[in-house]
Design a protein around this motif. Sequence first.
Motif, PDB file in Angstrom:
ATOM      1  N   VAL A 118       0.847  -1.202   0.000  1.00 53.79           N
ATOM      2  CA  VAL A 118       0.000   0.000   0.000  1.00 53.79           C
ATOM      3  C   VAL A 118       0.881   1.250   0.000  1.00 53.79           C
ATOM      4  O   VAL A 118       1.997   1.252   0.521  1.00 53.79           O
ATOM      5  N   ASP A 119       0.351   2.313  -0.614  1.00 54.54           N
ATOM      6  CA  ASP A 119       1.098   3.559  -0.647  1.00 54.54           C
ATOM      7  C   ASP A 119       0.848   4.355   0.624  1.00 54.54           C
ATOM      8  O   ASP A 119       0.150   3.891   1.539  1.00 54.54           O
ATOM      9  N   ALA A 120       1.388   5.564   0.681  1.00 52.50           N
ATOM     10  CA  ALA A 120       1.296   6.376   1.893  1.00 52.50           C
ATOM     11  C   ALA A 120      -0.144   6.707   2.259  1.00 52.50           C
ATOM     12  O   ALA A 120      -0.471   6.928   3.437  1.00 52.50           O
ATOM     13  N   GLY A 121      -1.030   6.732   1.277  1.00 48.41           N
ATOM     14  CA  GLY A 121      -2.429   7.032   1.537  1.00 48.41           C
ATOM     15  C   GLY A 121      -3.273   5.821   1.852  1.00 48.41           C
ATOM     16  O   GLY A 121      -4.478   5.928   2.070  1.00 48.41           O
ATOM     17  N   GLY A 122      -2.649   4.637   1.852  1.00 47.49           N
ATOM     18  CA  GLY A 122      -3.372   3.412   2.155  1.00 47.49           C
ATOM     19  C   GLY A 122      -3.985   2.736   0.956  1.00 47.49           C
ATOM     20  O   GLY A 122      -4.641   1.697   1.085  1.00 47.49           O
ATOM     21  N   ALA A 123      -3.788   3.310  -0.232  1.00 45.04           N
ATOM     22  CA  ALA A 123      -4.332   2.693  -1.445  1.00 45.04           C
ATOM     23  C   ALA A 123      -3.453   1.537  -1.886  1.00 45.04           C
ATOM     24  O   ALA A 123      -2.231   1.552  -1.696  1.00 45.04           O
ATOM     25  N   VAL A 124      -4.057   0.525  -2.480  1.00 44.87           N
ATOM     26  CA  VAL A 124      -3.316  -0.643  -2.944  1.00 44.87           C
ATOM     27  C   VAL A 124      -2.443  -0.267  -4.131  1.00 44.87           C
ATOM     28  O   VAL A 124      -2.914   0.286  -5.124  1.00 44.87           O
TER      29      VAL A 124
END
Length: 230
Positions: free
Chosen positions: A40-46
Amino acid sequence: MCSNVRDMMTRDVVSVPTAMTFKQVARTLVDHAISAVPVVDAGGAVAGVVSEADLLRKEEFRELYYREFYEAPGRAWGGYATGTAARRKAEALTAADLMTAPAVTVRPDTSVVRAVRMMDERGVKRLLVVGDDGRLAGIVSRSDLLRLFVRDDRDLETEIREKVLAPARWLAADTVAVAADDGVVTLTGHTRTRSGAELAARMAARVNGVVDVVNRLGWEEDDLSSWRPR
């Protein structure tokens, strides 16, 4: 009836950030006894997914490199073009370098049938479940979906009676008996019409965990024999 992915998915999912190091990713898989992990990225998106196979690329290329170095100096790595996905993974230092992207994802309201087809079409063993915002909501694996076929026979009988037959206004539910044996459901009794008997069998077959339906229903009126499609 046919479930959605949200009914089958694992919600408490281990994930790793894109910046996690190679060794930390490997340790995560070992510590949690899992074969793959979402990234996941810093924003929590996969952002992608890392599997055991991705990690093992490094060992594969290490063996290839030394074999070619000693057997044919100057040709090391020659079997793989610079920039290929395999070589990139072999040289990876972080989860972002290791991961396969984009990951194969589904929404929570995706039907189980569609999820199974996606796994087959894409050749994957698991699907990441994401919300409308792209954030990780869960994961569903083949083993999760197999749980559909290990339901108790009495549970199947109850669901068919109470959720399939009882609500059907066109059917006198007390005229139909339901018996399940190892997932195979047998319907006996009678209905007013032949179409009603066939519809009852089709609806019973849609219940999760039903392996097959044996339709032994009789009927009073054959309303299908004279029907012809236009």
